[in-house]
Scaffold this motif. Structure first.
Motif, PDB file in Angstrom:
ATOM      1  N   VAL A 125       0.578  -1.160  -0.045  1.00 21.33           N
ATOM      2  CA  VAL A 125       0.096   0.090  -0.039  1.00 21.33           C
ATOM      3  C   VAL A 125       0.910   1.120  -0.047  1.00 21.33           C
ATOM      4  O   VAL A 125       1.854   1.412   0.702  1.00 21.33           O
ATOM      5  N   ILE A 126       0.696   2.225  -0.790  1.00 24.18           N
ATOM      6  CA  ILE A 126       1.456   3.471  -1.026  1.00 24.18           C
ATOM      7  C   ILE A 126       0.449   4.417  -0.728  1.00 24.18           C
ATOM      8  O   ILE A 126      -0.431   4.632  -0.976  1.00 24.18           O
ATOM      9  N   THR A 127       1.034   5.383   0.409  1.00 22.55           N
ATOM     10  CA  THR A 127       0.458   6.488   1.036  1.00 22.55           C
ATOM     11  C   THR A 127       1.333   7.803   0.174  1.00 22.55           C
ATOM     12  O   THR A 127       2.574   7.775   0.087  1.00 22.55           O
ATOM     13  N   THR A 128       0.580   8.911  -0.215  1.00 27.45           N
ATOM     14  CA  THR A 128       1.255  10.131  -0.460  1.00 27.45           C
ATOM     15  C   THR A 128       0.469  11.256  -0.488  1.00 27.45           C
ATOM     16  O   THR A 128      -0.881  11.345  -0.361  1.00 27.45           O
ATOM     17  N   ALA A 129       1.126  12.327  -0.603  1.00 28.81           N
ATOM     18  CA  ALA A 129       0.441  13.705  -0.491  1.00 28.81           C
ATOM     19  C   ALA A 129       0.392  14.274  -2.034  1.00 28.81           C
ATOM     20  O   ALA A 129      -0.484  15.131  -2.286  1.00 28.81           O
ATOM     21  N   TYR A 130       0.893  13.401  -2.853  1.00 25.19           N
ATOM     22  CA  TYR A 130       0.847  13.635  -4.275  1.00 25.19           C
ATOM     23  C   TYR A 130      -0.629  13.080  -5.007  1.00 25.19           C
ATOM     24  O   TYR A 130      -0.856  12.099  -4.850  1.00 25.19           O
ATOM     25  N   THR A 131      -1.031  14.001  -6.009  1.00 28.44           N
ATOM     26  CA  THR A 131      -1.824  13.158  -6.843  1.00 28.44           C
ATOM     27  C   THR A 131      -1.753  13.053  -8.388  1.00 28.44           C
ATOM     28  O   THR A 131      -2.343  12.989  -9.168  1.00 28.44           O
ATOM     29  N   ASP A 132      -0.115  13.290  -8.499  1.00 20.52           N
ATOM     30  CA  ASP A 132       0.359  13.199  -9.954  1.00 20.52           C
ATOM     31  C   ASP A 132       0.163  11.877 -10.451  1.00 20.52           C
ATOM     32  O   ASP A 132       0.301  10.773  -9.632  1.00 20.52           O
ATOM     33  N   ASN A 133      -0.525  11.846 -11.639  1.00 17.85           N
ATOM     34  CA  ASN A 133      -0.750  10.314 -12.302  1.00 17.85           C
ATOM     35  C   ASN A 133       0.267   9.574 -12.422  1.00 17.85           C
ATOM     36  O   ASN A 133       0.182   8.281 -12.641  1.00 17.85           O
ATOM     37  N   LYS A 134       1.492  10.113 -12.865  1.00 17.47           N
ATOM     38  CA  LYS A 134       2.682   9.166 -12.965  1.00 17.47           C
ATOM     39  C   LYS A 134       2.850   8.213 -11.950  1.00 17.47           C
ATOM     40  O   LYS A 134       3.421   7.275 -12.232  1.00 17.47           O
ATOM     41  N   TYR A 135       2.385   8.799 -10.637  1.00 20.96           N
ATOM     42  CA  TYR A 135       2.826   8.100  -9.560  1.00 20.96           C
ATOM     43  C   TYR A 135       1.654   6.816  -9.662  1.00 20.96           C
ATOM     44  O   TYR A 135       1.847   5.654  -9.179  1.00 20.96           O
ATOM     45  N   THR A 136       0.591   7.088  -9.998  1.00 15.87           N
ATOM     46  CA  THR A 136      -0.536   6.021  -9.993  1.00 15.87           C
ATOM     47  C   THR A 136      -0.010   5.035 -11.116  1.00 15.87           C
ATOM     48  O   THR A 136      -0.316   3.744 -10.860  1.00 15.87           O
ATOM     49  N   LEU A 137       0.207   5.239 -12.162  1.00 12.49           N
ATOM     50  CA  LEU A 137       0.502   4.645 -13.173  1.00 12.49           C
ATOM     51  C   LEU A 137       1.709   3.563 -12.915  1.00 12.49           C
ATOM     52  O   LEU A 137       1.959   2.188 -13.028  1.00 12.49           O
ATOM     53  N   GLU A 138       2.754   4.343 -12.386  1.00 19.05           N
ATOM     54  CA  GLU A 138       3.942   3.347 -11.796  1.00 19.05           C
ATOM     55  C   GLU A 138       3.538   2.419 -10.848  1.00 19.05           C
ATOM     56  O   GLU A 138       4.103   1.251 -10.642  1.00 19.05           O
ATOM     57  N   ALA A 139       2.609   2.679  -9.580  1.00 21.24           N
ATOM     58  CA  ALA A 139       2.024   1.827  -8.709  1.00 21.24           C
ATOM     59  C   ALA A 139       1.268   0.884  -9.273  1.00 21.24           C
ATOM     60  O   ALA A 139       1.546  -0.346  -8.763  1.00 21.24           O
ATOM     61  N   MET A 140       0.622   0.821 -10.274  1.00 23.00           N
ATOM     62  CA  MET A 140      -0.320   0.070 -10.981  1.00 23.00           C
ATOM     63  C   MET A 140       0.671  -1.092 -11.503  1.00 23.00           C
ATOM     64  O   MET A 140       0.522  -2.382 -11.632  1.00 23.00           O
ATOM     65  N   GLU A 141       1.913  -0.726 -12.102  1.00 25.30           N
ATOM     66  CA  GLU A 141       3.012  -1.717 -12.952  1.00 25.30           C
ATOM     67  C   GLU A 141       3.386  -2.460 -11.593  1.00 25.30           C
ATOM     68  O   GLU A 141       3.924  -3.530 -11.922  1.00 25.30           O
ATOM     69  N   LEU A 142       3.552  -1.971 -10.411  1.00 25.88           N
ATOM     70  CA  LEU A 142       4.324  -2.890  -9.524  1.00 25.88           C
ATOM     71  C   LEU A 142       3.391  -3.460  -8.613  1.00 25.88           C
ATOM     72  O   LEU A 142       3.651  -4.027  -7.391  1.00 25.88           O
ATOM     73  N   LEU A 143       2.121  -3.587  -9.068  1.00 23.27           N
ATOM     74  CA  LEU A 143       1.007  -4.442  -8.646  1.00 23.27           C
ATOM     75  C   LEU A 143       0.603  -3.811  -7.061  1.00 23.27           C
ATOM     76  O   LEU A 143       0.504  -4.802  -6.109  1.00 23.27           O
ATOM     77  N   ILE A 144       0.531  -2.804  -6.887  1.00 20.57           N
ATOM     78  CA  ILE A 144       0.351  -1.787  -5.639  1.00 20.57           C
ATOM     79  C   ILE A 144      -1.164  -2.323  -5.477  1.00 20.57           C
ATOM     80  O   ILE A 144      -2.200  -2.164  -6.260  1.00 20.57           O
ATOM     81  N   THR A 145      -1.399  -2.702  -4.289  1.00 22.11           N
ATOM     82  CA  THR A 145      -3.154  -3.122  -3.904  1.00 22.11           C
ATOM     83  C   THR A 145      -3.729  -1.639  -3.735  1.00 22.11           C
ATOM     84  O   THR A 145      -4.809  -1.702  -4.075  1.00 22.11           O
ATOM     85  N   ARG A 146      -3.076  -0.530  -3.108  1.00 18.92           N
ATOM     86  CA  ARG A 146      -3.875   0.469  -2.783  1.00 18.92           C
ATOM     87  C   ARG A 146      -2.953   1.737  -2.876  1.00 18.92           C
ATOM     88  O   ARG A 146      -1.735   1.727  -2.580  1.00 18.92           O
ATOM     89  N   TYR A 147      -3.317   2.941  -3.407  1.00 17.56           N
ATOM     90  CA  TYR A 147      -2.749   4.411  -3.698  1.00 17.56           C
ATOM     91  C   TYR A 147      -3.425   5.176  -2.863  1.00 17.56           C
ATOM     92  O   TYR A 147      -4.597   5.555  -3.371  1.00 17.56           O
ATOM     93  N   LEU A 148      -2.999   5.363  -1.636  1.00 14.98           N
ATOM     94  CA  LEU A 148      -4.021   6.274  -0.766  1.00 14.98           C
ATOM     95  C   LEU A 148      -3.383   7.717  -0.636  1.00 14.98           C
ATOM     96  O   LEU A 148      -2.072   7.775  -0.520  1.00 14.98           O
ATOM     97  N   VAL A 149      -4.252   8.810  -0.976  1.00 16.57           N
ATOM     98  CA  VAL A 149      -3.921  10.243  -0.755  1.00 16.57           C
ATOM     99  C   VAL A 149      -3.967  10.710   0.594  1.00 16.57           C
ATOM    100  O   VAL A 149      -5.164  10.518   0.957  1.00 16.57           O
ATOM    101  N   LYS A 150      -2.920  11.137   1.205  1.00 18.16           N
ATOM    102  CA  LYS A 150      -3.181  11.773   2.252  1.00 18.16           C
ATOM    103  C   LYS A 150      -4.058  13.154   2.476  1.00 18.16           C
ATOM    104  O   LYS A 150      -3.808  13.836   1.481  1.00 18.16           O
TER     105      LYS A 150
END
Length: 208
Positions: free
Chosen positions: A59-84
């Motif tokens: 699970v990745i948490t972040t203060a950013y909403t940049d789509n590049k992080y979301t796309l990268e997370a998907m490629e790494l089989l991230i279960t959830r990408y949570l914005v703080k």
């Protein structure tokens, strides 16, 4: 590590590098990492984990909403990408999804022989007359054998996965295997001279 659906131990680290070291030594079921951490960020940690491990949920948490992080997370089989800021509800929803994915990857229970079940989430061995007590090390050894069932598990793997890379004498392992055999009954654990041990299920196809 999760020992039941909502139970287990929680470990924390002050920076990315120490978090990765802890992952390697503790082998947790779930990793929660932030995008921005000293030493190594969450995506870098995820990349290191995914080099050899596709099962640990991240699970990745972040203060950013940049789509590049979301796309990268998907490629790494991230279960959830949570914005703080992350709410309790969001966190528990993410953890619930992690548990569901883990249960799909690894079944709750394994039938070692008729009437003998091992549940890896609750760490319990149950026979026809009820629960059979196992020590923590016996549980760890049995889970390593289950993971590679039908194959010989070499001594080095026991040393890495059960003793976390610390020295393990063959006599020490042999003593634990002897105790585990007495609790499992029969000849489920086979010895391979000078190589290691193998677990044979009574019906391998039923446990794949």
């Amino acid at each position: 590590m999760l020992s039941a659906r909502w139970g287990g131990s929680v470990y924390e680290s002050a920076d990315g590098k120490s978090a990765l070291e802890r992952y390697r030594s503790l082998k947790p079921d779930i990793v929660i990492a932030d995008i921005k951490m000293p030493g190594m960020n969450g995506v870098e940690i995820a990349k290191e984990i995914r080099k050899n491990d596709k099962n640990t949920r991240i699970v990745i948490t972040t203060a950013y909403t940049d789509n590049k992080y979301t796309l990268e997370a998907m490629e790494l089989l991230i279960t959830r990408y949570l914005v703080k800021p992350v709410s309790t509800k969001e966190l528990f929803t993410a953890l619930a999804k992690c548990v569901t994915e883990l249960e799909e990857i690894n079944p709750d229970s394994y039938e070692l022989r008729p009437g003998l079940l091992y549940n890896k989430w609750t760490k319990t061995l149950t026979g026809e007359e009820g629960e059979i007590k196992l020590t923590n090390i016996e549980c760890s050894i049995l889970e390593v054998l289950i993971e590679d069932r039908g194959k010989v598990v070499r001594y080095a793997k026991f040393e890495d996965d059960v003793w976390n890379g610390e020295y393990m004498s063959k006599d020490t392992l042999r003593a634990h295997i002897k105790a585990l055999r007495s609790k499992l009954g029969g000849e489920l654990i086979k010895s391979s001279k000078s190589i290691g041990y193998m677990l044979e299920f009574y019906n391998y196809q039923n446990n794949q």
